[in-house]
Write a protein that holds these residues in place. Structure first.
Motif, PDB file in Angstrom:
ATOM      1  N   GLY A 577       0.737  -1.375   0.090  1.00 45.29           N
ATOM      2  CA  GLY A 577      -0.067  -0.144  -0.158  1.00 45.29           C
ATOM      3  C   GLY A 577       0.828   1.153   0.052  1.00 45.29           C
ATOM      4  O   GLY A 577       0.325   2.380  -0.405  1.00 45.29           O
ATOM      5  N   THR A 578       2.136   1.235   0.519  1.00 49.39           N
ATOM      6  CA  THR A 578       2.824   2.477   0.474  1.00 49.39           C
ATOM      7  C   THR A 578       3.428   2.728  -1.184  1.00 49.39           C
ATOM      8  O   THR A 578       3.550   3.839  -1.205  1.00 49.39           O
ATOM      9  N   LEU A 579       3.242   1.877  -1.964  1.00 47.36           N
ATOM     10  CA  LEU A 579       3.402   2.109  -3.501  1.00 47.36           C
ATOM     11  C   LEU A 579       2.233   2.730  -4.083  1.00 47.36           C
ATOM     12  O   LEU A 579       2.337   3.040  -5.127  1.00 47.36           O
ATOM     13  N   MET A 580       0.914   2.934  -3.262  1.00 48.33           N
ATOM     14  CA  MET A 580      -0.260   3.181  -3.896  1.00 48.33           C
ATOM     15  C   MET A 580      -0.605   4.598  -3.182  1.00 48.33           C
ATOM     16  O   MET A 580      -1.993   4.841  -3.318  1.00 48.33           O
ATOM     17  N   GLU A 581       0.234   5.220  -2.582  1.00 51.54           N
ATOM     18  CA  GLU A 581      -0.129   6.552  -1.811  1.00 51.54           C
ATOM     19  C   GLU A 581      -0.460   7.584  -3.049  1.00 51.54           C
ATOM     20  O   GLU A 581       0.120   7.387  -4.224  1.00 51.54           O
ATOM     21  N   ASP A 582      -0.952   8.726  -2.324  1.00 47.95           N
ATOM     22  CA  ASP A 582      -1.538   9.663  -3.739  1.00 47.95           C
ATOM     23  C   ASP A 582      -0.340  10.268  -4.628  1.00 47.95           C
ATOM     24  O   ASP A 582      -0.628  10.297  -5.944  1.00 47.95           O
ATOM     25  N   GLU A 583       0.864  10.243  -4.171  1.00 48.88           N
ATOM     26  CA  GLU A 583       1.744  10.865  -5.141  1.00 48.88           C
ATOM     27  C   GLU A 583       2.520   9.897  -6.191  1.00 48.88           C
ATOM     28  O   GLU A 583       2.856  10.112  -7.011  1.00 48.88           O
ATOM     29  N   VAL A 584       2.279   8.721  -5.763  1.00 52.00           N
ATOM     30  CA  VAL A 584       2.924   7.457  -6.828  1.00 52.00           C
ATOM     31  C   VAL A 584       2.109   6.300  -7.073  1.00 52.00           C
ATOM     32  O   VAL A 584       2.530   5.235  -7.511  1.00 52.00           O
ATOM     33  N   TRP A 585       0.618   6.444  -6.837  1.00 51.55           N
ATOM     34  CA  TRP A 585      -0.143   5.707  -6.953  1.00 51.55           C
ATOM     35  C   TRP A 585      -0.276   4.886  -8.392  1.00 51.55           C
ATOM     36  O   TRP A 585      -0.316   3.668  -8.616  1.00 51.55           O
ATOM     37  N   GLU A 586      -0.088   5.704  -9.389  1.00 51.80           N
ATOM     38  CA  GLU A 586      -0.079   5.159 -10.807  1.00 51.80           C
ATOM     39  C   GLU A 586       0.990   4.371 -11.214  1.00 51.80           C
ATOM     40  O   GLU A 586       0.763   3.376 -11.834  1.00 51.80           O
ATOM     41  N   ASN A 587       2.139   4.837 -10.836  1.00 52.97           N
ATOM     42  CA  ASN A 587       3.390   4.058 -11.113  1.00 52.97           C
ATOM     43  C   ASN A 587       3.450   2.789 -10.134  1.00 52.97           C
ATOM     44  O   ASN A 587       3.767   1.533 -10.537  1.00 52.97           O
ATOM     45  N   GLY A 588       3.016   2.933  -9.135  1.00 50.55           N
ATOM     46  CA  GLY A 588       3.101   1.849  -8.043  1.00 50.55           C
ATOM     47  C   GLY A 588       2.037   0.687  -8.628  1.00 50.55           C
ATOM     48  O   GLY A 588       2.291  -0.439  -8.560  1.00 50.55           O
ATOM     49  N   SER A 589       0.720   0.975  -9.106  1.00 48.53           N
ATOM     50  CA  SER A 589      -0.103   0.170  -9.714  1.00 48.53           C
ATOM     51  C   SER A 589       0.513  -0.762 -10.700  1.00 48.53           C
ATOM     52  O   SER A 589       0.280  -1.764 -10.690  1.00 48.53           O
ATOM     53  N   ARG A 590       1.165   0.022 -11.516  1.00 51.07           N
ATOM     54  CA  ARG A 590       1.801  -0.870 -12.821  1.00 51.07           C
ATOM     55  C   ARG A 590       2.855  -1.790 -12.161  1.00 51.07           C
ATOM     56  O   ARG A 590       3.040  -2.895 -12.459  1.00 51.07           O
ATOM     57  N   VAL A 591       3.736  -1.359 -11.056  1.00 47.79           N
ATOM     58  CA  VAL A 591       4.708  -2.354 -10.633  1.00 47.79           C
ATOM     59  C   VAL A 591       3.994  -3.415  -9.926  1.00 47.79           C
ATOM     60  O   VAL A 591       4.356  -4.694 -10.191  1.00 47.79           O
ATOM     61  N   ILE A 592       3.003  -3.266  -9.169  1.00 42.16           N
ATOM     62  CA  ILE A 592       2.335  -4.421  -8.643  1.00 42.16           C
ATOM     63  C   ILE A 592       1.563  -5.212  -9.504  1.00 42.16           C
ATOM     64  O   ILE A 592       1.487  -6.302  -9.413  1.00 42.16           O
ATOM     65  N   GLU A 593       1.029  -4.762 -10.588  1.00 38.55           N
ATOM     66  CA  GLU A 593       0.308  -5.392 -11.507  1.00 38.55           C
ATOM     67  C   GLU A 593       1.201  -6.281 -12.378  1.00 38.55           C
ATOM     68  O   GLU A 593       0.959  -7.604 -12.665  1.00 38.55           O
TER      69      GLU A 593
END
Length: 673
Positions: A577-593
């Motif tokens: 969830g720390t990769l999905m915070e407001d400032e980074v969620w878009e790129n975090g989503s791609r990494v997790i996907e």
């Protein structure tokens, strides 16, 4: 006028028995059996017992065939009923009985005849004594009884019942695993025989099955009665027997139900010199029966044991500590642990940290670990710097893994908010010691002690990665804690994975504050593309920004969610969830996907714990804001989400509604919001 009995040519029969070939021997033996059965062959016809002697000689001969031996034993059985004097003596001799006993291990017909002969002869007192003394006879009879073979099982049972009139035979039966005669002696025998049987049980090697059988068949109650009401010798033998039986959990429950706990404790408090020798077996029984959760029904047992600790010999101390360990380690023992702490348990245990007796020291450490489970702050207040230093010394010394695991476990249960304890442990260099210990044990064989040790180490790492002390985090990362945490995600127990994920989440929460611009103005040389992190849009390394992506932790965290056990889901979701915070969620989503994270999140949304479902659905809502994710996963997600909206926790409906709106299955103004 009655007709005279036709004469029998005993001489002819004797010659055929002595010298005939196997077939002729069998025929002659059958003829002898028929004559004896019809009353035409008796003591008068074979005054010197030569016929019986000849039959026995042929039976003992190694060359005799099975058919011949069966016929010979049938003849002997018939003769046993109609001869007396010397012939009877020959049949009852140890040599004759030994020959018959050998046939017990042969084929079915031969076994049947052998048992029948022995049964017919067993009305002679000397025979009953001699049969028991023949090596292997009682064991074979018990085996045949247990086999339930038609024609032999019942006769073997009858013969064993007859032989049980001799206590020595009963002991042999018990050694072969047949305990009912022994239990009968315990219940109804003379005081001397009761002591004999109890002493035998105390010295016997018993498998778990044998212990359970003795308990099921009723041995516990008479032994407890001997202990409570018998004389000193009876008490001693009964305690010895119960000590041997009590390691079976089934028997432990029977003992607790028998009401023995109170009398055992009374014995330990006794100062009567005659009873001193009974205290060690009494304490050993308490240690054994404490393995049963039923001991928790006796609420005063633990405090009483605690009060005995400093009044006892080392052997008794060890048994009491093991008993207290078992009590405090039970799943429902929270109240028992609280009572031990209220009665000064921790203060009583602290001196044992420097105990020279290793067994006592380890048992005290184990107990302290259990007591630290649900009262970490209370425990921390009782530890001084010297105690914490002792724990670190135990961990760093060449002590057993069991000892290290207990010490690490205690430290892992101390509150991470205790800054003073953290300072002491940092000064003692605990962190590098733990990392060295971790690396040594990751390569070791998998054992419960190894698992416990790694869980403890993972727990202590949480203290050194707390979010409010970035300097402490930097020190932990500099010592190499991150690779250890990532390894635990792949190879640790579910508890170790949960603790490792918690530490990674704490480190990752600091990444945003530590991140740097991609191209700082003061750099003359452009930074490498390899160190650039697409999630945090900066130059990331594990040491500089504690980045989850650069640590290679994303895939192991997702794999944790895909496992069968659910205990680490919450911590793994917090870290991701720390990769999905407001400032980074878009790129975090791609990494997790890319790490197959959407499949894992859907699984948690469907079958996870309520708190984990909430976090997973929060993350999925952000995931499905991206068109690529909607196109690829929308179809497989929609049925699950609709079902959750209809049947799941109502608190989840607003967020599920947002996801369904992203998937264009629901208007944004729907009542789901």
């Amino acid at each position: 006028m009655a007709m005279a009995r036709a004469a029998v040519d005993v001489e002819d029969l004797l010659v055929r028995v002595k010298t005939g070939a196997e077939a002729d021997l069998a025929a002659a033996a059958r003829e002898v059996a028929a004559l004896a059965a019809n009353g035409r062959l008796g003591e008068d016809d074979d005054e010197d017992g030569l016929l019986v002697a000849a039959l026995l000689a042929r039976l003992a001969a190694a060359a005799a065939t099975a058919d011949a031996r069966v016929s010979v034993m049938a003849a002997l059985r018939r003769l046993a009923g109609c001869v007396a004097g010397e012939s009877k003596e020959r049949l009852a001799s140890t040599e004759a009985l030994s020959s018959i006993v050998r046939s017990l291990s042969r084929d079915a017909d031969e076994r049947r005849e052998a048992i029948a002969v022995l049964l017919d002869l067993s009305d002679i007192p000397q025979v009953r004594q001699r049969i028991g003394r023949i090596k292997g006879c009682v064991v074979m009879l018990v085996t045949l009884r247990n086999a339930h073979e038609p024609g032999t099982g019942d006769d073997a049972d009858k013969l064993l019942a007859i032989l049980s009139s001799n206590p020595q035979n009963v002991l042999l039966m018990a050694e072969a695993g047949y305990f009912r005669p022994l239990i009968q002696y315990l219940k109804q025998g003379s005081d001397m025989n009761k002591v004999l049987m109890a002493t035998a049980i105390s010295k016997m090697f018993l498998s778990e099955h044998m212990k359970s059988s003795l308990g099921e068949d009723g041995a516990i109650e008479p032994l407890v009665d001997m202990f409570k009401h018998g004389n000193l010798e009876a008490k001693h033998s009964a305690l010895g027997a119960l000590c041997n039986l009590s390691s079976s959990l089934q028997n432990a429950e029977l003992l607790i139900n028998s009401g023995i706990t109170g009398p055992l404790l009374q014995l330990l408090f006794s100062v009567t010199s005659a009873l001193m020798a009974l205290r060690e077996p009494a304490s050993a029984i308490l240690a054994a029966i404490a393995q049963s959760e039923r001991i928790l029904l006796h609420k005063d047992v633990a405090p009483q044991m605690l009060s005995l600790l400093n009044l006892s010999s080392p052997v008794i101390q060890l048994h009491l500590l093991r008993a207290l360990n078992s009590i405090s380690g039970h799943a429902n023992a929270k109240r028992a642990r609280s009572k031990i702490r209220q009665n000064g348990g921790v203060q009583l245990l602290l001196p044992f940290l420097t105990e020279k007796n290793v067994g006592i020291k380890i048992a005290a450490l184990h107990l302290m670990f259990h007591l630290s489970k649900d009262s970490s702050q209370e425990l921390a207040e009782q530890f001084r710097e010297t105690h914490l230093d002792i724990f670190v010394k135990i961990i760093s010394s060449p002590t057993s893994r069991d000892e290290k695991a207990a010490a690490v476990g205690i430290l892992s249960n101390l509150p991470a908010t205790d800054k003073k304890a953290t300072e002491i442990l940092m000064r003692a260099n605990l962190l590098p010691i733990l990392i060295t210990l971790f690396e040594a044990n990751m390569a070791a064989a998998v054992t419960p002690q190894r698992m416990w040790l790694l869980e403890g180490i993972a727990g202590v790492f949480i203290r050194f990665t707390v979010t409010w002390d970035r300097k402490l985090q930097s020190s932990a990362v500099g010592h190499g804690v991150v690779p250890c945490l990532v390894k635990l995600l792949s190879e640790g127990s579910v508890d170790a994975k949960s603790k490792a994920a918690t530490s990674l989440a704490q480190l990752s929460q600091s990444t945003m504050a530590l991140r740097k611009s991609k191209t700082p103005r003061w750099l003359c040389v452009p930074p490498s593309a390899e160190s650039y992190c697409t999630v945090h849009s900066c130059q990331c390394t594990v040491k500089s920004t504690f980045c989850l992506v650069k640590a290679g932790a994303v895939h192991p965290l997702v794999q944790t969610l895909e496992g069968e056990e659910r205990g680490a889901d919450g911590a793994a979701l917090e870290a991701l969830g720390t990769l999905m915070e407001d400032e980074v969620w878009e790129n975090g989503s791609r990494v997790i996907e890319r790490a197959s994270g959407i499949h894992a999140l859907l699984r948690i949304a469907e079958a996870g714990e309520p708190s984990s479902q909430d976090k997973a659905i929060w993350m999925l809502e952000r995931m499905f804001r991206l068109e690529a994710h909607r196109e690829r996963y929308g179809e497989i997600a929609q049925a699950l989400l609709i079902d959750l909206a209809q049947k799941g926790d109502p608190a989840l409906k607003p967020m599920i509604g947002k996801i369904l709106a992203h998937l264009e299955l629901l208007q944004t103004q729907s009542s789901y919001f």
